[in-house]
Motif scaffolding. Structure first.
Motif, mmCIF file in Angstrom:
data_model
loop_
_atom_site.group_PDB
_atom_site.id
_atom_site.type_symbol
_atom_site.label_atom_id
_atom_site.label_comp_id
_atom_site.label_asym_id
_atom_site.label_seq_id
_atom_site.Cartn_x
_atom_site.Cartn_y
_atom_site.Cartn_z
ATOM 1 N N VAL A 285 45.243 42.233 36.072
ATOM 2 C CA VAL A 285 45.657 41.051 35.427
ATOM 3 C C VAL A 285 47.226 40.901 35.971
ATOM 4 N N ILE A 286 47.660 39.691 35.927
ATOM 5 C CA ILE A 286 48.897 39.343 36.385
ATOM 6 C C ILE A 286 50.128 39.374 35.378
ATOM 7 N N VAL A 287 50.933 39.960 35.571
ATOM 8 C CA VAL A 287 51.942 40.259 34.537
ATOM 9 C C VAL A 287 53.403 39.633 35.114
ATOM 10 N N GLY A 288 54.366 39.269 34.429
ATOM 11 C CA GLY A 288 55.720 38.739 34.811
ATOM 12 C C GLY A 288 55.808 37.501 33.819
ATOM 13 N N GLU B 170 51.797 35.124 46.362
ATOM 14 C CA GLU B 170 50.702 35.639 46.876
ATOM 15 C C GLU B 170 50.081 36.789 46.148
ATOM 16 N N TYR B 171 50.928 37.311 45.020
ATOM 17 C CA TYR B 171 50.472 38.096 43.707
ATOM 18 C C TYR B 171 49.670 37.284 42.785
ATOM 19 N N MET B 172 50.268 36.106 42.613
ATOM 20 C CA MET B 172 49.411 35.325 41.485
ATOM 21 C C MET B 172 47.987 34.764 41.992
ATOM 22 N N ARG B 173 47.887 34.705 43.287
ATOM 23 C CA ARG B 173 46.708 34.292 43.993
ATOM 24 C C ARG B 173 45.506 35.377 44.182
ATOM 25 N N PRO C 42 44.224 37.284 37.179
ATOM 26 C CA PRO C 42 44.308 36.497 38.626
ATOM 27 C C PRO C 42 43.503 35.355 38.780
ATOM 28 N N THR C 43 42.319 35.296 38.386
ATOM 29 C CA THR C 43 41.357 34.276 38.464
ATOM 30 C C THR C 43 41.331 32.987 37.626
ATOM 31 N N SER C 44 42.326 33.183 36.635
ATOM 32 C CA SER C 44 42.434 32.155 35.540
ATOM 33 C C SER C 44 43.943 31.813 35.399
#
Length: 361
Positions: free
Chosen positions: A204-207, A215-218, A354-356
């Protein structure tokens, strides 16, 4: 349940007296008695901060020491995980530019962290509060704050030997002491890397929106360069006194700064009060810091500098700087099109796949 073994280690000890705190022996932290916390905060009556995790209250112990108490919302797996993560990491980190964790408290399904009290609140309050006197932060104070944040980041990235990535660097997580010295807080989302590991994958993307490395988001790959990116955005916020992201704005802060830079009009990034009050040599230094911030928000993590390099640029003004790569288009497109949950806002730490592009628990 995530973090169960750690929480069992922390909470299994019984309280034996009603003193302000009880030594647990766990990493040098202390377990506070709940009644002590409630009395110190006058039954949690003085709120000094709010976030996605819950609320922060001001208090005073019987010893006279002022404290800040963070109360985590609910008893969800995520809440317990964030709580245990912050206790574990801050118990191992000691630096003058990091918030000092005094201890913790557990009351049934409630979780509390107890910190030293920071009388000048957060850096965010000096950037976004229209009622606060913007004259209070001179460039000298801003420079010292920026350099202090950088030293704190260098410590968690390299010097502590824990190789910690904070993952939520932003002005609201930078607290200011009586002398306006900065201390990094908000370690709920921080991640310890393995020795020698420069990056890691996240499911999961956190922040916080506006501070996330494109790049982290992608890709979902997090590294210390993700903190460098957020630090660059924070520098630009300090200098411009503008928000990184607002759903009502036509362009992101980084887009505005890049547009000014391309037009050789970087002077307009500097807040008007600072432009009017600072000397010419200070303005030149501020423009150099804008240049460094643009290098920090390079869309390519490989060419983004380390914090150690940034500190060298700060201290050696004669060192020439590389030309910034004006990129980050993915960030602008991705963040502009994010679909928000009604319970979330761009100013709060959040989690997403990261895919949504939809935020969730």
């Amino acid at each position: 349940m995530a973090g169960t073994s750690f929480l069992d280690t922390v909470f299994r000890r019984k309280k034996k007296n009603s003193s302000d705190f009880i030594t647990t022996g766990f990493l040098g932290t202390f377990e506070f008695d709940f009644e002590t916390i409630r009395a110190a905060t006058d039954n949690f009556s003085h709120v000094i901060g709010r976030g996605g995790f819950g609320s922060v209250y001001k208090g005073r112990l019987q010893s006279g020491e002022e404290i800040a108490v963070k109360r985590f919302l609910g008893s969800s797996t995520r809440s317990e995980r964030d709580f245990s993560n912050e206790v574990e990491i801050l118990s191992k980190l000691k630096h003058k530019n990091l918030i000092h964790l005094l201890g913790f408290c557990s009351k049934q399904d409630q979780r509390y962290l107890v910190y030293e009290f920071m009388p000048n609140s957060s850096l965010q309050s000096y950037i976004s509060d229209p009622h606060r006197d913007s004259h209070q932060l001179s460039w000298e104070m801003c420079r010292n704050i920026v350099q202090g944040i950088a030293r704190g980041l260098r410590y968690i990235h390299e010097e502590s030997q824990l190789w910690v990535v904070h993952r939520d660097i932003k002005p609201s997580n930078i607290l200011l002491d009586l002398e306006f010295k900065p201390k990094i807080a908000g370690f709920e989302l921080a991640r310890m890397m393995q020795q020698g590991e420069s990056e890691g994958e996240s499911t999961v993307i956190v922040g916080t929106i506006g501070f996330l490395d494109p790049e982290y988001m992608r890709t979902g790959r997090v590294s210390i360069k993700s903190d460098v990116y957020a630090f660059g955005v924070t520098i630009l916020m300090i200098i411009s006194r503008k928000r990184a992201y607002s759903s009502g704005d036509q362009e992101l802060l980084i887009e505005y700064v890049m547009r000014c830079w391309n037009r050789e009009e970087a002077i307009y990034v500097v807040h008007e009060v600072m432009r009017e009050q600072e000397r010419e040599d200070s303005i030149s230094e501020i423009l150099r810091y804008i240049h460094i911030a643009l290098l920090c928000i390079d869309g390519n993590a490989e060419t983004r500098p380390t914090i150690d390099t940034v500190l060298h640029w700060f201290s050696c003004c004669s060192t020439p700087l590389p030309e910034p790569t004006i990129g980050g288009r993915f960030l602008a497109e991705a963040e502009t099109n994010l679909s928000f949950s009604p319970s979330l806002s761009p100013g709060h730490s959040s989690v997403m796949s990261p895919t949504s592009s939809r935020y969730g628990d």
